[in-house]
Write a protein that holds these residues in place. Structure first.
Motif, PDB file in Angstrom:
ATOM      1  N   MET B  92       0.800  -1.245  -0.107  1.00 15.70           N
ATOM      2  CA  MET B  92      -0.036   0.107  -0.122  1.00 15.70           C
ATOM      3  C   MET B  92       0.918   1.170  -0.106  1.00 15.70           C
ATOM      4  O   MET B  92       0.455   2.332  -0.537  1.00 15.70           O
ATOM      5  N   LEU B  96       0.383   2.324  -3.929  1.00 15.38           N
ATOM      6  CA  LEU B  96      -0.638   3.032  -3.948  1.00 15.38           C
ATOM      7  C   LEU B  96      -0.346   4.383  -3.330  1.00 15.38           C
ATOM      8  O   LEU B  96      -1.292   5.294  -2.864  1.00 15.38           O
ATOM      9  N   ILE B  98      -0.010   5.357  -0.380  1.00 12.02           N
ATOM     10  CA  ILE B  98      -0.879   5.675   0.929  1.00 12.02           C
ATOM     11  C   ILE B  98       0.299   6.062   1.964  1.00 12.02           C
ATOM     12  O   ILE B  98       1.266   5.402   2.225  1.00 12.02           O
ATOM     13  N   TYR B  99      -0.282   7.025   2.844  1.00 16.75           N
ATOM     14  CA  TYR B  99       0.646   7.575   3.836  1.00 16.75           C
ATOM     15  C   TYR B  99       0.921   6.336   4.824  1.00 16.75           C
ATOM     16  O   TYR B  99      -0.115   5.673   5.153  1.00 16.75           O
TER      17      TYR B  99
END
Lengths: 316, 417
Positions: B92, B96, B98-99
């Motif tokens: 992720m 993606l 994402i943080y």
């Protein structure tokens, strides 16, 4: 007699929407809501509140504080309960003063201890968050065990008990959701500014710190209303999972909130229907909150392949 | 009384078992603490829960009678889902974008939720299995037997040995990452090893601390030990020691407290007690450690403020533009030996001259460095309390023993050349 008993998965939806229509047109009194419907509505309301707060938390990159809250909420509730109902026996009543006091204790303790240890005692931030929430959680567990004289607090703490929901929980959830929606939507412009351009917000005279405290307070309110109904794990899944899924195909704060809400409703409805289906078809009671979490995961997975399509469609 | 915990055949296994578990988690906790990724442990320990539930069922079907096989299956199952969680988190983060913290929270709630769903399936139909799963939620050391010590002893040994083998690499990597990169160290592989060790430490610790509170046993000993030392070896040793102390007293407390509250049948979960003990140790360290502790820092600050105040009074007395002194102020100066019978002593005069000299020297220095002479006074007002005699000599040499300051005030001569 529950009209949903004996219904399979696909029979659930026509009946639900039929009864929802009857409710809206006034042909069905809300006292006669079936327990499945109460579950769907409570879950949806909590999901809406969580999405409102969670989207801001995700955009502001403060999700670890949300995780911290999901642990410290236990201590907040225990302390508030000891203050307000010290001598009372029996199940835990969630009254509104209790809720507010517990939210203040939870949010306050978490925020100030974390900041105090990070800034006052110079411990790095990740460690201070971890240290604070696990200590407070451990304290909560010990207090609950000693107070109730029962060493078997287990799943109810993390999962809540969706089957025991009734109309009072619906009212509490409604109040909390309205309260959250009021503060998020009335300050929408300010939130947008503070999330995406903190230096400008500061220059214009807003105090980001104040908004952070407000956000933490709102999040702890949601956490407490979620605590009994759906458990803290689902609270966290709603808070982080729904905005992250919505984030896959929208770039605007308003669409994020909208999609988060829609996904929240779908999750709640599907989870309750599935839970009912398993009960009907296999006589197997499953945790509704656990099913909700699974659906959130499923939606996230589904959003990945559809991402380019949805992005083009909804965020031109 | 304390020794009893190591000799008594019933108490022996829980005590030694918990101590071994906390030893490995404290050591690995130090590494993630230095990487500033303490919260990864939180996600990975929650991610182990579905593995535990699944393997309890599997083990109960495969080895219904064999306790050892049960324990091993459980460890393997927990490790599998924990690693899967780790994989999802890094996917992720990388793919993606994402943080990291959001990815951690998402994976944590997702995996734990799936685990709870599986557990709720067992709750009413397979109560015995369900109870076994529940043990791992908040930990229960009391039911451990000697076979567990053996198993957890081996796993702790694995952690310890791999840490010793990696020690030199880690030292370079954490304190000089640039050098580590340049010297062609296999950084990716080392970090992978550390993560594997983290998963190992988590599954080892679960039995006594429980998945929910596991991250505390990674963080607390490291946070406490970090306050006392700067060397990596001492840091690791101290953390291990503190972790084991916490484990011992936590296990002991969970047995003692039910006795104190007159409810001997109550079995307090060990996890929270161990965590509370460890947290108490960290808070005491954060407050009272020399150099970094909060109280020690505040005392140092208070002392400096007091000295500054005394020196400012002395200076204005020397210059003769002072309000009448209060009794405490006179007492303070007399105690320092700067004042006697209402006037300054020789010692006091010398001290005051030194302060004025330092003040004016610093002003000269700032003007020498290019500051406007109207603006140097405030800085000098602070610096006169901070400059040491070595720095004074340096300044004198650099500025070639000036006689007047930028405001044409004379600089008092010091003693000696």
């Amino acid at each position: 007699m529950n009209p949903y008993s004996g219904k399979a998965f696909l029979d659930f939806f026509p009946l639900f929407f039929h009864r929802l229509f009857a409710l809206l047109t006034g042909r069905l009194s809300y006292h006669k809501l079936a327990s499945d419907e109460v579950q769907v509505y409570v879950l949806t309301l909590i999901a809406l509140a969580a999405v409102l707060v969670g989207t801001l938390l995700v955009v502001k990159k403060m999700t670890m504080l949300a995780n911290a809250l999901s642990h410290t909420v236990l201590l907040g509730i225990v302390l508030a309960y000891l203050v307000l109902h010290a001598g009372a026996k029996g199940p835990l009543p969630i009254s509104f003063p209790l809720l507010v006091l517990a939210a203040l204790i939870t949010g306050g303790l978490t925020t100030f201890l974390t900041q105090g240890i990070h800034q006052g005692m110079k411990l790095q931030e990740d460690a201070s968050i971890g240290l604070v929430f696990s200590t407070l959680f451990a304290l909560g567990i010990v207090l609950v065990t000693l107070y109730t004289r029962n060493a078997h607090i287990g799943l109810e703490v993390v999962m809540g008990n969706a089957d025991a929901l009734h109309l009072d929980d619906l009212k509490t959830a409604l109040k909390v959701t309205l309260f959250t929606a009021f503060f998020v939507l009335i300050l929408f412009k300010e939130w947008r500014l503070i999330c995406f351009d903190p230096p400008l917000a500061k220059a214009l005279g807003f105090r980001p710190q104040l908004f952070n405290y407000l956000l933490m307070l709102l999040a702890s309110c949601v956490a407490i209303s979620a605590f009994r109904a759906v458990g803290v794990i689902l609270f966290l899944a709603f808070l982080v999972g729904l905005p992250l899924t919505a984030r896959m195909f929208s770039y605007r704060l308003s669409t994020l909130l909208l999609w988060g809400g829609v996904l929240g409703f779908c999750t709640s409805l599907l989870a309750v229907a599935t839970s009912r289906h398993f009960l009907t078809a296999f006589q197997m009671p499953l945790s509704t909150s656990g099913l909700c979490v699974c659906y959130i995961g499923l939606f996230f997975l589904l959003s990945l392949p559809c991402r380019p399509l949805l992005l083009k469609r909804f965020s031109p | 009384m304390l020794l009893e915990f190591f000799t008594d055949p019933i108490l022996r296994a829980p005590t030694i078992g918990s101590m071994l578990m906390c030893l490995s988690s404290a050591l690995i906790g130090c590494l993630v603490f230095l990487q500033r990724r303490s919260l990864v442990g939180e996600a990975l320990s929650h991610a182990a829960y579905p593995g535990i539930v699944a393997s309890v069922v599997l083990a109960a079907l495969l080895f219904p009678m064999w306790e050892g096989g049960f324990a091993v299956t459980l460890l393997v199952g927990a490790a599998c889902t924990s690693l899967l969680g780790l994989f999802v988190i890094s996917w992720m983060e990388k793919k993606l974008k994402i943080y990291p913290d959001s990815a951690l929270c998402f994976v944590l709630s997702l995996f734990f939720g799936v685990g709870v769903l599986l557990a709720s399936r067992l709750q009413f139909t397979h109560t015995l299995w369900f109870r076994k799963v529940q043990i791992y939620l908040f930990g229960q050391a009391a039911t451990m037997v000697d076979a567990h010590i053996f198993l957890y002893g081996i796993l702790s040994l694995v952690v310890l040995v791999s840490l010793l083998l990696l020690y030199h690499f880690l030292k370079t990597l954490y304190f000089d990452p640039t050098f580590a990169t340049c010297s062609g160290m296999p950084i990716k592989r080392i970090e992978g090893c550390v993560t594997l060790l983290l998963v190992l430490a988590i599954i080892v610790g679960m039995r006594s601390v429980g998945v929910v509170l596991m991250s505390a046993m990674l963080i607390a000993p490291a946070a406490a030990a970090r306050q006392w030392t700067k060397s990596l070896a001492t840091f690791l040793l101290l953390a291990a020691l503190l972790g084991m102390t916490a484990a011992f007293f936590g296990t002991a407390l969970s047995l003692w407290i039910p006795g104190w509250t007159h409810a001997p049948s109550l079995a307090l979960p060990t996890g929270p007690m161990i965590v509370l003990t460890a947290a108490a140790i960290s808070f005491l360290s954060l407050l009272f450690a020399p150099k970094q502790g909060m109280v020690t820092r505040l005392i140092r600050l208070g002392r400096f403020r007091l000295r500054r105040r005394q020196e400012n009074i002395l200076k204005s007395l020397y210059k003769g533009k002072c309000e009448p002194l209060s009794a405490t102020e006179t007492w303070m100066l007399e105690r320092k030996g700067w004042m006697a019978k209402g006037s300054l002593t020789r010692e006091g005069r010398r001290e005051a001259e030194k302060l004025i000299r330092l003040h004016r020297l610093w002003e000269v220095y700032l003007v020498h460095m290019g500051q406007a002479k109207e603006r140097v006074h405030h800085s000098a007002e602070e610096m006169e309390h901070l400059l040491t005699s070595d720095m004074e000599k340096e300044l004198q040499k650099l500025l070639d023993h000036p006689r007047v300051d930028p405001h044409s005030q004379p600089i008092p001569k010091g003693e000696g050349p």
